[in-house]
Design an enzyme around this catalytic site. Structure first.
Site, PDB file in Angstrom:
ATOM      1  N   TYR A  90       0.859  -1.188   0.000  1.00 38.70           N
ATOM      2  CA  TYR A  90       0.000   0.000   0.000  1.00 38.70           C
ATOM      3  C   TYR A  90       0.895   1.237   0.000  1.00 38.70           C
ATOM      4  CZ  TYR A  90      -4.347   2.510   0.951  1.00 38.70           C
ATOM      5  OH  TYR A  90      -5.462   3.318   0.844  1.00 38.70           O
ATOM      6  N   SER A 217     -20.034  -4.827  -1.014  1.00 38.88           N
ATOM      7  CA  SER A 217     -18.877  -4.469  -0.177  1.00 38.88           C
ATOM      8  C   SER A 217     -19.302  -3.355   0.780  1.00 38.88           C
ATOM      9  CB  SER A 217     -17.723  -3.976  -1.055  1.00 38.88           C
ATOM     10  OG  SER A 217     -18.065  -2.731  -1.640  1.00 38.88           O
ATOM     11  N   VAL A 219     -18.041  -0.422   1.113  1.00 37.87           N
ATOM     12  CA  VAL A 219     -18.137   0.842   0.373  1.00 37.87           C
ATOM     13  C   VAL A 219     -19.375   0.814  -0.523  1.00 37.87           C
ATOM     14  CG1 VAL A 219     -17.034   2.394  -1.272  1.00 37.87           C
ATOM     15  CG2 VAL A 219     -15.642   1.205   0.400  1.00 37.87           C
ATOM     16  N   GLY A 315      -9.663  -3.005  -6.526  1.00 36.37           N
ATOM     17  CA  GLY A 315      -9.480  -4.073  -7.517  1.00 36.37           C
ATOM     18  C   GLY A 315      -9.484  -5.424  -6.829  1.00 36.37           C
TER      19      GLY A 315
HETATM   20  N1  LIG Z   1      -9.665   4.051  -3.215  1.00 34.68           N
HETATM   21  C1  LIG Z   1     -10.072   4.291  -1.997  1.00 34.68           C
HETATM   22  O1  LIG Z   1      -9.913   5.371  -1.480  1.00 34.68           O
HETATM   23  C2  LIG Z   1     -10.762   3.196  -1.226  1.00 34.68           C
HETATM   24  C3  LIG Z   1     -11.443   3.458  -0.049  1.00 34.68           C
HETATM   25  C4  LIG Z   1     -12.098   2.401   0.598  1.00 34.68           C
HETATM   26  C5  LIG Z   1     -12.016   1.127   0.056  1.00 34.68           C
HETATM   27  N2  LIG Z   1     -11.296   0.930  -1.078  1.00 34.68           N
HETATM   28  C6  LIG Z   1     -11.209  -0.384  -1.728  1.00 34.68           C
HETATM   29  O2  LIG Z   1     -12.521  -0.794  -2.062  1.00 34.68           O
HETATM   30  C7  LIG Z   1     -12.561  -2.209  -2.080  1.00 34.68           C
HETATM   31  C8  LIG Z   1     -13.720  -2.666  -1.204  1.00 34.68           C
HETATM   32  O3  LIG Z   1     -13.421  -2.351   0.142  1.00 34.68           O
HETATM   33  P1  LIG Z   1     -14.440  -2.764   1.306  1.00 34.68           P
HETATM   34  O4  LIG Z   1     -13.834  -2.423   2.617  1.00 34.68           O
HETATM   35  O5  LIG Z   1     -15.766  -2.210   0.957  1.00 34.68           O
HETATM   36  O6  LIG Z   1     -14.410  -4.348   1.091  1.00 34.68           O
HETATM   37  P2  LIG Z   1     -15.280  -5.497   1.707  1.00 34.68           P
HETATM   38  O7  LIG Z   1     -16.417  -4.984   2.501  1.00 34.68           O
HETATM   39  O8  LIG Z   1     -14.323  -6.458   2.318  1.00 34.68           O
HETATM   40  O9  LIG Z   1     -15.912  -6.180   0.388  1.00 34.68           O
HETATM   41  C9  LIG Z   1     -15.130  -6.867  -0.543  1.00 34.68           C
HETATM   42  C10 LIG Z   1     -15.892  -6.955  -1.863  1.00 34.68           C
HETATM   43  O10 LIG Z   1     -15.036  -7.519  -2.830  1.00 34.68           O
HETATM   44  C11 LIG Z   1     -15.670  -8.639  -3.438  1.00 34.68           C
HETATM   45  N3  LIG Z   1     -14.640  -9.598  -3.817  1.00 34.68           N
HETATM   46  C12 LIG Z   1     -13.649 -10.073  -3.044  1.00 34.68           C
HETATM   47  N4  LIG Z   1     -12.862 -10.896  -3.753  1.00 34.68           N
HETATM   48  C13 LIG Z   1     -13.386 -10.942  -5.008  1.00 34.68           C
HETATM   49  C14 LIG Z   1     -13.027 -11.622  -6.210  1.00 34.68           C
HETATM   50  N5  LIG Z   1     -11.965 -12.425  -6.276  1.00 34.68           N
HETATM   51  N6  LIG Z   1     -13.796 -11.435  -7.313  1.00 34.68           N
HETATM   52  C15 LIG Z   1     -14.877 -10.626  -7.267  1.00 34.68           C
HETATM   53  N7  LIG Z   1     -15.265  -9.956  -6.152  1.00 34.68           N
HETATM   54  C16 LIG Z   1     -14.525 -10.105  -5.044  1.00 34.68           C
HETATM   55  C17 LIG Z   1     -16.623  -9.147  -2.395  1.00 34.68           C
HETATM   56  O11 LIG Z   1     -17.638  -9.878  -3.024  1.00 34.68           O
HETATM   57  P3  LIG Z   1     -18.177 -11.279  -2.451  1.00 34.68           P
HETATM   58  O12 LIG Z   1     -19.129 -10.952  -1.346  1.00 34.68           O
HETATM   59  O13 LIG Z   1     -18.825 -11.866  -3.633  1.00 34.68           O
HETATM   60  O14 LIG Z   1     -16.982 -12.055  -1.975  1.00 34.68           O
HETATM   61  C18 LIG Z   1     -17.131  -7.821  -1.817  1.00 34.68           C
HETATM   62  O15 LIG Z   1     -18.097  -7.267  -2.673  1.00 34.68           O
HETATM   63  C19 LIG Z   1     -11.190  -2.684  -1.629  1.00 34.68           C
HETATM   64  O16 LIG Z   1     -10.404  -2.927  -2.771  1.00 34.68           O
HETATM   65  C20 LIG Z   1     -10.646  -1.495  -0.874  1.00 34.68           C
HETATM   66  O17 LIG Z   1      -9.243  -1.476  -0.823  1.00 34.68           O
HETATM   67  C21 LIG Z   1     -10.682   1.928  -1.727  1.00 34.68           C
END
Ligand SMILES: NC(=O)c1ccc[n+]([C@@H]2O[C@H](COP(=O)([O-])OP(=O)(O)OC[C@H]3O[C@@H](n4cnc5c(N)ncnc54)[C@H](OP(=O)(O)O)[C@@H]3O)[C@@H](O)[C@H]2O)c1
Length: 415
Positions: A90, A217, A219, A315
């Site tokens: 990260y 997720s 978010v 991603g």
């Molecule tokens: N850019 C930014 O500022 C920012 C801010 C916050 C979060 N994020 C990113 O946003 C993403 C989601 O974060 P979160 O905390 O909301 O995550 P989370 O609640 O843990 O949810 C993970 C999500 O990813 C899906 N997933 C996991 N592995 C997968 C795969 N191999 N193929 C397809 N779908 C998959 C899950 O679907 P299933 O239920 O089907 O497993 C679920 O929808 C992460 O990448 C995080 O780093 C970025």
């Protein structure tokens, strides 16, 4: 490895000797027996979180300076980015600390966790702040968030300079609808949803549609709720699963307008289904949010109107995005990336406070549901607590929890 920085103890801050609190002094005021030894999830070097992270305890002396606040953490989530930080993948790093047994002349150790909610337990004498600056005042019992990124929130209690804290102004503390799960996940997931909607290309407004993958997720759930507050409609895509009907209902109850599986999205007939959804007074569909990568992204982008915006913020599938050139040439599609930590710094403290107040108001009005979550309670001696932690981290990594996991610490008497 991370860059070496000066130990925290070496930094200059006003020191009120009468307020130097050692653990025996906490004991004598009753705080030590209430809070027990300091505990934290630490790691010495980058690697697989379920292998390198461990729980440690310390009874070393603790200083409470004039402008310091002693806080006890109520809950702190394990976000995907927290795991990436431990892995060393990260672009933001915590500062090493020289506590919990790490010698002052060594490289130090790192405490995990970026966000979380804590309660004020004790304050230094200058913490009440000048009456002209009420935002700088903290009182015992206030709920607080960390202003600084990567300060190590996976800990049971710690001393924090007051300038690094931000109070959550719950309207009526006893009846407040602000929960620990809401407050602990506010800074990253909830505020990311608001940033995605406003900071890159503002969404035209009432009755516009947005598209998103990873809609279940944390978010994604926040995007659904924020959109609803802003009068924006959402078309949501998720992975198929045995309990898909229940998940779809859950997202609809949250405020989603439509939910489909990726299989439906990728089917040739979906374009027709999509057009049938866009009945008047729907105005535009120019925004798609991506946190997954892979083939669903191009399929979503192809649905956007001319001059659309594809905004990627995660991603999770670790698959690249491949976009047909025609979308960029003939539909003038723009692809953006969004990083909340960067945007958050850019908007400045006043706007940050406004956004937090706006979300807290939605929560107090009963218009915001907590993310689905479960608690990972760290208890027992360091070995037992490390076992619980590593099992929890492994389950999060494997992705089979499908809820936000919140780290909590057992009280000393239950530990
Ligand atoms: N850019 C930014 O500022 C920012 C801010 C916050 C979060 N994020 C990113 O946003 C993403 C989601 O974060 P979160 O905390 O909301 O995550 P989370 O609640 O843990 O949810 C993970 C999500 O990813 C899906 N997933 C996991 N592995 C997968 C795969 N191999 N193929 C397809 N779908 C998959 C899950 O679907 P299933 O239920 O089907 O497993 C679920 O929808 C992460 O990448 C995080 O780093 C970025």
């Amino acid at each position: 490895m991370f860059a070496h920085v000066r130990p925290a103890a070496a930094r200059l801050r006003p020191l009120n000797l009468s307020l130097i609190c050692f653990k025996p002094r906490f004991n004598s005021t009753g705080i030590g027996s209430q809070l027990g030894p300091r505990r934290a999830v630490v790691y010495n070097e980058n690697g697989n979180p379920a292998e390198v992270a461990r729980v440690v305890s310390s009874t070393d002396p603790v200083l409470l300076r004039d402008e310091d606040v002693l806080v006890r953490f109520l809950a702190a989530p394990i976000n995907p980015s927290d795991l990436n930080v431990i892995e060393g993948k990260y672009p933001m790093r915590p500062e090493p600390i020289h506590e919990f047994g790490a010698s002052s002349d060594g490289p130090g150790i790192f405490v995990g966790g970026h966000e979380g909610v804590a309660v004020v337990v004790k304050t230094g004498p200058l913490v009440d702040g000048p009456p002209t600056k009420p935002e700088r005042r903290f009182r015992v019992g206030d709920w607080v968030l960390m202003r600084k990124p990567q300060t190590g929130t996976w800990t049971n209690w710690k001393v924090v300079p007051m300038r690094e804290l931000r109070r959550i102004d719950r309207t009526k503390k006893t009846e407040s609808k602000v929960t620990e799960a809401f407050a602990a996940t506010l800074m990253v997931n909830s505020l990311t949803s608001l940033g995605l909607m406003t900071d890159i290309s503002p969404i035209p407004g009432w009755h516009s549609y947005i598209l998103q993958n990873g809609a279940n997720s944390a978010v994604g759930q926040a995007i659904i709720q924020t959109a609803k507050q802003m009068g924006i409609k959402t078309i949501n895509f998720v992975r198929d699963r045995p309990d898909y009907p229940q998940l779809k209902q859950y997202l609809m109850d949250l405020g989603a307008d439509h939910v489909f599986t990726y299989d439906e999205l990728l089917d040739r007939s979906f374009k027709k289904t999509f057009e049938s959804l866009r009945t008047p007074p729907v105005k535009a569909c120019r925004h798609a949010f991506n946190c997954i990568g892979g083939p669903t992204v191009a399929a979503m982008a192809a649905l956007l109107d001319k001059n659309g915006h594809l905004i990627s913020y995660g991603g999770m599938s670790k698959q690249p995005i491949i976009l047909p050139v025609g979308l960029q040439i003939f539909k003038n599609l723009t692809a953006h990336g969004y990083w909340h930590s960067h945007t958050w710094e850019m908007i400045g403290q006043k706007e940050q406070d406004n956004r937090i107040a706006r979300m807290v108001a939605w929560k107090e009005l009963g218009r915001w549901k907590d993310p689905e979550h479960e608690e990972l309670v760290l208890k027992g001696d360091d070995e037992e607590a490390t076992g619980i932690l590593r099992e929890g981290l492994k389950r999060v990594q494997e992705g089979n929890i499908r809820k936000k996991v919140l780290i909590k610490w057992a009280s000393p008497k239950d530990s």
